[in-house]
Write an enzyme that holds these catalytic residues in place. Sequence first.
Site, PDB file in Angstrom:
ATOM      1  N   LYS A  37     -16.712 -10.686 -26.044  1.00 28.07           N
ATOM      2  CA  LYS A  37     -16.340  -9.754 -27.096  1.00 28.07           C
ATOM      3  C   LYS A  37     -15.103  -9.259 -26.280  1.00 28.07           C
ATOM      4  O   LYS A  37     -15.380  -8.786 -25.325  1.00 28.07           O
ATOM      5  CB  LYS A  37     -17.210  -8.933 -27.100  1.00 28.07           C
ATOM      6  CG  LYS A  37     -16.914  -7.372 -28.037  1.00 28.07           C
ATOM      7  CD  LYS A  37     -16.640  -7.439 -29.704  1.00 28.07           C
ATOM      8  CE  LYS A  37     -16.352  -6.562 -30.350  1.00 28.07           C
ATOM      9  NZ  LYS A  37     -17.452  -5.463 -30.396  1.00 28.07           N
ATOM     10  N   VAL A  38     -13.828  -9.368 -26.850  1.00 24.57           N
ATOM     11  CA  VAL A  38     -12.521  -9.055 -26.270  1.00 24.57           C
ATOM     12  C   VAL A  38     -11.719  -7.842 -27.270  1.00 24.57           C
ATOM     13  O   VAL A  38     -11.998  -7.925 -28.595  1.00 24.57           O
ATOM     14  CB  VAL A  38     -11.791  -9.773 -25.826  1.00 24.57           C
ATOM     15  CG1 VAL A  38     -12.209 -10.867 -24.820  1.00 24.57           C
ATOM     16  CG2 VAL A  38     -11.314 -10.926 -27.028  1.00 24.57           C
ATOM     17  N   SER A  39     -10.786  -7.412 -26.859  1.00 20.70           N
ATOM     18  CA  SER A  39      -9.922  -6.754 -27.797  1.00 20.70           C
ATOM     19  C   SER A  39      -8.879  -7.764 -28.464  1.00 20.70           C
ATOM     20  O   SER A  39      -8.675  -8.610 -27.951  1.00 20.70           O
ATOM     21  CB  SER A  39      -8.982  -5.696 -26.866  1.00 20.70           C
ATOM     22  OG  SER A  39      -9.765  -4.794 -26.247  1.00 20.70           O
TER      23      SER A  39
ATOM     24  N   THR B 135      -7.191  -3.149 -27.879  1.00 21.97           N
ATOM     25  CA  THR B 135      -6.533  -2.759 -29.173  1.00 21.97           C
ATOM     26  C   THR B 135      -6.296  -1.351 -29.143  1.00 21.97           C
ATOM     27  O   THR B 135      -5.149  -1.012 -29.802  1.00 21.97           O
ATOM     28  CB  THR B 135      -7.216  -3.478 -30.116  1.00 21.97           C
ATOM     29  OG1 THR B 135      -7.796  -4.630 -29.691  1.00 21.97           O
ATOM     30  CG2 THR B 135      -6.449  -3.385 -31.517  1.00 21.97           C
ATOM     31  N   ALA B 136      -7.040  -0.403 -28.639  1.00 26.45           N
ATOM     32  CA  ALA B 136      -6.819   0.885 -28.707  1.00 26.45           C
ATOM     33  C   ALA B 136      -5.440   1.311 -28.108  1.00 26.45           C
ATOM     34  O   ALA B 136      -4.844   1.823 -28.685  1.00 26.45           O
ATOM     35  CB  ALA B 136      -8.110   1.702 -27.979  1.00 26.45           C
TER      36      ALA B 136
ATOM     37  N   HIS C  77     -15.349   3.977 -30.074  1.00 22.91           N
ATOM     38  CA  HIS C  77     -16.716   4.019 -30.474  1.00 22.91           C
ATOM     39  C   HIS C  77     -17.080   5.208 -31.088  1.00 22.91           C
ATOM     40  O   HIS C  77     -16.650   6.003 -31.510  1.00 22.91           O
ATOM     41  CB  HIS C  77     -17.301   3.396 -29.220  1.00 22.91           C
ATOM     42  CG  HIS C  77     -17.021   2.032 -28.971  1.00 22.91           C
ATOM     43  ND1 HIS C  77     -16.374   0.953 -29.669  1.00 22.91           N
ATOM     44  CD2 HIS C  77     -16.843   1.207 -27.532  1.00 22.91           C
ATOM     45  CE1 HIS C  77     -16.216  -0.138 -29.017  1.00 22.91           C
ATOM     46  NE2 HIS C  77     -16.321   0.218 -27.751  1.00 22.91           N
TER      47      HIS C  77
END
Length: 283
Positions: free
Chosen positions: A59-61, A113-114, A157
């Site tokens: 699970k990655v950006s 991504t944030a 989150h």
Amino acid sequence: MTVNASPLRISYSPCPNDTFVFHAWAHGLVPGAPPVDVSFADIDITNGLAERGEGDILKVSYAVLPYVLDEYALLPCGGALGRGCGPLVLTRGAASPEDLTGRTVAVPSVKSTAYLLFRLWAAARVPGGVGEVRVMPFHEIMPAVRDGRVDAGLVIHEARFTFQDYGLHRVADMGEFWEDTTGHAIPLGAIIAKRSLGEERLRAVTDAIRASVRQAWADPAASADYVLAHAQEMDPDVAKQHIALYVNEFTADLGDTGQAAVRELLARAAAEDLVPPTLPGAF
């Protein structure tokens, strides 16, 4: 479905959306699915694993995709993409975007991504740009802002639901900025898998994730203990809100709409020289 018996190494976060999505597969409850060896890691760590080519499924950006697509394939399910779920910029006292000029900002990862959304936002809203950027695990950011160790924090989150408990103020919502600017849903976290697994195993992985998502939706109570055990003492109601926000139709199938949102993000970022260009057909 033919699968290889050797466990696939999968790493995802301990956040409720990931543990909810992967509970059934991780516990051997998906008939015929490949066995997996699960490890938990913060997004900054999984992004680094992807860049080093470590791990079979990660699970990655979405922001890290341009750096890893030669070795990893983007899977069409399991990730986080939606609306009204963007990262927030928080400060200890009320502030405007202009007040962040030259200030220290904590972020969860420079390849998140944030942070990519934040850089696009800051270029348009913060004259002269911010100052020092510090990378911290996401759960440490709000305490750092509250305690004055940084001037502002970029949070993700469940912080959307809990930042007021820390006495913090919302300066901006990166998701609102993105949706207002582009009309697209917000790409956040992606599931990628090693291309070297081959087409048959990649199909098996995709099928396993989709089946795990469907089982989670069909019987939410089955994953509750697993979710809360890894949710860092999160209130159960907050965990449910988190899952409801980040696990949606795009989790089951990214589809054309989701892929268009991802392409728009990476194209805009590449146009600003924030990431390398992504070749057509890369995913």
